[in-house]
Design an enzyme around this catalytic site. Structure first.
Site, PDB file in Angstrom:
ATOM      1  N   GLY A  68       5.882  -0.405   0.659  1.00 39.53           N
ATOM      2  CA  GLY A  68       6.614   0.802   1.032  1.00 39.53           C
ATOM      3  C   GLY A  68       6.900   0.824   2.525  1.00 39.53           C
ATOM      4  N   GLU A 116      -0.815  -5.380   5.991  1.00 41.25           N
ATOM      5  CA  GLU A 116       0.530  -5.408   5.385  1.00 41.25           C
ATOM      6  C   GLU A 116       1.424  -6.393   6.140  1.00 41.25           C
ATOM      7  OE1 GLU A 116       1.084  -0.944   3.537  1.00 41.25           O
ATOM      8  OE2 GLU A 116       1.368  -1.178   5.680  1.00 41.25           O
ATOM      9  N   GLY A 130       2.624   2.045   8.203  1.00 42.43           N
ATOM     10  CA  GLY A 130       1.294   2.405   8.688  1.00 42.43           C
ATOM     11  C   GLY A 130       0.891   3.828   8.369  1.00 42.43           C
ATOM     12  N   THR A 137       0.849  -1.199   0.000  1.00 41.00           N
ATOM     13  CA  THR A 137       0.000   0.000   0.000  1.00 41.00           C
ATOM     14  C   THR A 137       0.881   1.244   0.000  1.00 41.00           C
ATOM     15  OG1 THR A 137      -1.676  -1.215   1.218  1.00 41.00           O
ATOM     16  CG2 THR A 137      -1.817   1.182   1.336  1.00 41.00           C
ATOM     17  N   GLY A 138       0.369   2.338  -0.579  1.00 41.43           N
ATOM     18  CA  GLY A 138       1.102   3.609  -0.534  1.00 41.43           C
ATOM     19  C   GLY A 138       1.463   4.101  -1.922  1.00 41.43           C
ATOM     20  N   SER A 139       1.999   5.320  -1.956  1.00 38.57           N
ATOM     21  CA  SER A 139       2.258   5.965  -3.244  1.00 38.57           C
ATOM     22  C   SER A 139       3.449   5.346  -3.989  1.00 38.57           C
ATOM     23  CB  SER A 139       2.494   7.458  -3.037  1.00 38.57           C
ATOM     24  OG  SER A 139       3.558   7.665  -2.125  1.00 38.57           O
TER      25      SER A 139
HETATM   26  C1  5RP Z   1       0.773   2.131   4.425  1.00 35.82           C
HETATM   27  C2  5RP Z   1       2.245   2.069   4.482  1.00 35.82           C
HETATM   28  C3  5RP Z   1       2.996   2.644   3.317  1.00 35.82           C
HETATM   29  O1  5RP Z   1       3.691   1.615   2.697  1.00 35.82           O
HETATM   30  C4  5RP Z   1       3.927   3.712   3.823  1.00 35.82           C
HETATM   31  O2  5RP Z   1       3.135   4.705   4.481  1.00 35.82           O
HETATM   32  C5  5RP Z   1       4.739   4.346   2.699  1.00 35.82           C
HETATM   33  O3  5RP Z   1       3.896   5.034   1.831  1.00 35.82           O
HETATM   34  P1  5RP Z   1       4.453   5.953   0.657  1.00 35.82           P
HETATM   35  O4  5RP Z   1       5.141   5.045  -0.316  1.00 35.82           O
HETATM   36  O5  5RP Z   1       3.221   6.634   0.104  1.00 35.82           O
HETATM   37  O6  5RP Z   1       5.405   6.956   1.270  1.00 35.82           O
HETATM   38  O7  5RP Z   1       2.847   1.577   5.406  1.00 35.82           O
HETATM   39  O8  5RP Z   1       0.190   1.700   5.623  1.00 35.82           O
END
Ligand code: 5RP
Length: 236
Positions: free
Chosen positions: A91, A112, A104, A33-35
């Protein structure tokens, strides 16, 4: 990198592409999850659509991951339908020199952790801003909590020396609600001296589902960087 491009976006794209390139045909893939992971899913989908990758099945770690997988044409299965996960890509919000993580930021750390820890190979994708000497130095530690237990869990966390705050929604009145219908407390600890111990201590508080410390589970960290205007990916 061309003029006007956002360097953070470029780092995330490059590292996402590098992670997707490691997936082999026939794999069951944990979809984080995440960008940053979103770019990995985009490139994974592109490899499937081009026919370069065959027989891929994804296990999503969040509603966001399921939506993106459908958008990019990655077939999905559940944990009930498989006996293994070959590779997971996810991520992180912080990575320490031992490859321990805080996760998180997207409130998805409970699912995750289930998916990432089951994977034969767990690949973390980050841009260089996520590397820290000590966990907790830049990011608060997320803890998912059953709504009825918010008050006692916050009190217990204060007794442990943490400063808890309930995560509030953006463009939504009230607290963030996780994919499981729970809430998230973000905790500031002055120092996380022993991440493995804190991970267990927090999960032992009645009402806590899971916290964002991922200790000893990462196999590979891919770090996106921009040096002299050129994007690159290094592994540690
Ligand atoms: C979601 C996560 C994401 O992997 C983490 O916040 C990183 O996100 P991003 O790649 O958008 O910086 O742990 O719960």
């Amino acid at each position: 990198m061309t003029v006007g491009q956002d360097p953070v976006k470029v780092m995330k794209q490059e590292v996402g592409k590098a992670a997707a390139a490691r997936v082999k045909s026939g794999s069951i893939v944990g979809l984080g999850t995440g960008s940053t992971t979103a770019y990995a899913l985009e490139y994974l989908g592109a490899r499937i659509q081009s026919g370069e990758l065959k027989d891929i099945k994804g296990i999503p770690t969040s509603f966001q991951a399921s939506v993106l997988a459908k958008q990019y044409g990655i077939p999905l299965i559940t944990l009930d339908e498989c006996d293994r996960i070959d590779i997971a890509i996810d991520g992180a919000d912080e990575v320490d020199p031992q490859k321990n993580l805080i996760k998180g930021g997207g409130a998805a750390h409970t699912r995750e952790k289930i998916v990432d820890t089951l994977a034969e190979e767990f690949i973390v994708v980050v841009d260089s801003s996520k590397l820290v000497d000590k966990l907790g130095s830049t990011f608060l530690l997320p803890v998912e909590v059953l709504p009825m237990a918010i008050a006692p869990v916050m009190r217990k966390i204060e007794q442990l020396g943490g400063k808890p705050q309930l995560r509030m929604g953006v463009k939504k009145a009230g607290p963030v609600i996780t994919d499981q219908g729970n809430m998230v407390i973000d905790v500031k600890f002055d120092a996380i001296a022993n991440p493995a111990e804190l991970e267990k201590t927090l999960n032992n508080i009645p009402g806590v589902l899971e916290n964002g410390l991922f200790v000893g589970v990462t196999d590979v960290v891919l770090v996106g960087e921009v040096k002299d205007g050129k994007p690159s990916v290094r592994e540690f």
